[in-house]
Design an enzyme around this catalytic site. Structure first.
Site, PDB file in Angstrom:
ATOM      1  CE1 TYR A  33      59.302  30.514  33.407  1.00  0.00           C
ATOM      2  CE2 TYR A  33      57.538  31.236  34.848  1.00  0.00           C
ATOM      3  CZ  TYR A  33      58.250  30.220  34.262  1.00  0.00           C
ATOM      4  OH  TYR A  33      57.939  28.916  34.522  1.00  0.00           O
ATOM      5  NE  ARG A  52      63.235  30.728  40.697  1.00  0.00           N
ATOM      6  CZ  ARG A  52      62.190  30.013  41.120  1.00  0.00           C
ATOM      7  NH1 ARG A  52      62.368  28.819  41.645  1.00  0.00           N
ATOM      8  NH2 ARG A  52      60.963  30.499  41.037  1.00  0.00           N
ATOM      9  NE  ARG A 104      63.732  33.429  13.619  1.00  0.00           N
ATOM     10  CZ  ARG A 104      64.483  32.423  13.126  1.00  0.00           C
ATOM     11  NH1 ARG A 104      65.288  32.624  12.100  1.00  0.00           N
ATOM     12  NH2 ARG A 104      64.413  31.224  13.667  1.00  0.00           N
ATOM     13  CG  HIS A 106      69.632  31.112  15.300  1.00  0.00           C
ATOM     14  ND1 HIS A 106      69.054  31.387  14.080  1.00  0.00           N
ATOM     15  CD2 HIS A 106      68.972  30.041  15.791  1.00  0.00           C
ATOM     16  CE1 HIS A 106      68.089  30.506  13.840  1.00  0.00           C
ATOM     17  NE2 HIS A 106      68.020  29.676  14.866  1.00  0.00           N
ATOM     18  CE  LYS A 151      59.663  30.385  37.720  1.00  0.00           C
ATOM     19  NZ  LYS A 151      58.994  29.121  37.436  1.00  0.00           N
ATOM     20  CD  GLU A 183      61.755  20.658  37.530  1.00  0.00           C
ATOM     21  OE1 GLU A 183      61.539  21.401  38.483  1.00  0.00           O
ATOM     22  OE2 GLU A 183      62.454  20.998  36.550  1.00  0.00           O
TER      23      GLU A 183
HETATM   24  N1  PDD Z   1      56.616  27.266  38.111  1.00  0.00           N
HETATM   25  N2  PDD Z   1      59.688  23.275  38.630  1.00  0.00           N
HETATM   26  C1  PDD Z   1      59.259  23.940  37.539  1.00  0.00           C
HETATM   27  C2  PDD Z   1      59.584  23.384  36.203  1.00  0.00           C
HETATM   28  C3  PDD Z   1      58.501  25.121  37.675  1.00  0.00           C
HETATM   29  O1  PDD Z   1      58.094  25.780  36.571  1.00  0.00           O
HETATM   30  C4  PDD Z   1      58.178  25.593  38.974  1.00  0.00           C
HETATM   31  C5  PDD Z   1      57.378  26.842  39.188  1.00  0.00           C
HETATM   32  C6  PDD Z   1      58.650  24.855  40.085  1.00  0.00           C
HETATM   33  C7  PDD Z   1      58.385  25.317  41.488  1.00  0.00           C
HETATM   34  O2  PDD Z   1      59.172  26.434  41.802  1.00  0.00           O
HETATM   35  P1  PDD Z   1      58.729  27.506  42.873  1.00  0.00           P
HETATM   36  O3  PDD Z   1      58.508  26.781  44.133  1.00  0.00           O
HETATM   37  O4  PDD Z   1      59.863  28.451  42.951  1.00  0.00           O
HETATM   38  O5  PDD Z   1      57.451  28.136  42.361  1.00  0.00           O
HETATM   39  C8  PDD Z   1      59.406  23.725  39.862  1.00  0.00           C
HETATM   40  C9  PDD Z   1      55.816  28.493  38.172  1.00  0.00           C
HETATM   41  C10 PDD Z   1      54.859  28.517  39.300  1.00  0.00           C
HETATM   42  C11 PDD Z   1      55.176  28.727  36.822  1.00  0.00           C
HETATM   43  O6  PDD Z   1      55.791  28.346  35.831  1.00  0.00           O
HETATM   44  O7  PDD Z   1      54.102  29.312  36.771  1.00  0.00           O
END
Ligand code: PDD
Length: 294
Positions: A33, A52, A104, A106, A151, A183
């Site tokens: 996402y 990304r 379903r 895996h 992501k 983070e």
């Molecule tokens: N999340 N680290 C994680 C684990 C994140 O999920 C996000 C962003 C960031 C910051 O990334 P960026 O600057 O590209 O938004 C760092 C979004 C906002 C979310 O999950 O809603």
């Protein structure tokens, strides 16, 4: 409240949209996402977000044709923003792609299953008041897998990490792995240590945040010394300043960690300066949704 969303080629009311129960996003969290800030109908940093997303799809082998999905979602975002009357002011676009619906198993399904594509948009209120006074955070073990650079919609560890600070009235969980602050649950973490702006390097242990990259660029432009090197929790507690960055956070000074003041306990001068530069930058760096190159 129902809103208009995009699902698999159609605009539809969110409360009437139907996701197949066999969808692999629902069953396995098998998808990726993006969350993108929108100002007056234009993406903030659209190309890096879409890049990304394409890299994420490739990273989880989700589609042989990431470029056409990226272009479908880009186009859909414009339609969703318009349909919800979000072409002026601040908004947030959410887009998701899953490996589609299939019985379903895996392993990946065979037979050309179409990925599920989804886009929604909501009004966004920038967190200005919290930026002004500073945010509280709580440290939490980083229980995630080793591909945090992707992501994916598999956010359960992030959800579990965010709940304790939320319940305690704090804004973010700072994730700790092997004594290192990787983070936040949905942000990247920075510290100012002896005048140097430090943040975790872009390894598999963090998401390469678009805001993080922007803030590093702005810091360098301002002549600040920058070091992409892991921050130990012990260092975080000694830092002059701590701040977090993200699409929904901008640059957010962190003034309390685990119930103790971080830095001076007030938003620090470097975080404030970077926030100001960042806000100026995003209001000038927008790309029109419909013309984002993929
Ligand atoms: N999340 N680290 C994680 C684990 C994140 O999920 C996000 C962003 C960031 C910051 O990334 P960026 O600057 O590209 O938004 C760092 C979004 C906002 C979310 O999950 O809603």
């Amino acid at each position: 409240m129902s809103r208009i969303i995009y699902l698999n080629g159609e605009l539809t009311a969110s409360n009437a949209a139907r996701i197949d129960v066999d969808d692999r996003g629902f069953l396995f969290g098998d998808g990726v996402y993006e969350a993108i800030r929108v100002i007056d109908g234009a993406f903030v940093e659209g190309p890096p977000h879409m890049e990304r997303l394409a890299l994420g799809m490739e990273g989880v082998e989700l589609s042989a044709d990431a470029a056409s999905i990226v272009s479908e979602l880009t186009d859909a975002a414009g339609r969703v923003l318009e349909s919800n009357d979000l072409m002026s002011g601040d908004a947030l676009v959410y887009m998701q792609v899953t490996r589609g619906a299939a019985p379903r198993t895996h392993q990946f399904p065979t037979g050309g299953v179409r990925p599920t594509t989804y886009v929604s948009a909501t009004r966004f209120a920038p967190p200005s008041a919290m930026q002004e006074r500073g945010a509280s955070a709580i440290t939490h073990p980083d229980l995630r897998w080793r591909r945090c650079d992707l992501k994916t919609v598999n956010l359960l560890p992030n959800v579990l990490a965010k709940q304790p600070p939320h319940a305690a009235g704090a804004a973010e969980a700072l994730l700790v792995r092997d004594g290192v602050v990787t983070e936040g649950s949905h942000t990247n973490v920075f510290a100012v240590l002896r005048g140097v702006v430090r943040t975790h390097p872009c390894t598999n242990d963090i998401l390469p945040g678009i805001t993080r990259a922007n803030v590093l660029r702005l810091a360098r432009t301002e002549g600040l010394r920058v070091d992409e090197r892991p921050i130990l929790v012990a260092e975080l507690m000694e830092a002059d300043e701590v701040f977090i960055t993200g699409t929904t956070t901008d640059v957010m000074p962190v003034t309390w960690i685990d119930g103790r003041p971080a830095g001076s306990g007030e938003p620090g001068p470097i975080a404030r300066m970077l926030l100001e530069k960042y806000l100026t930058d995003i209001s000038g760096s927008r790309s029109v949704v419909a013309t984002i190159p993929v």
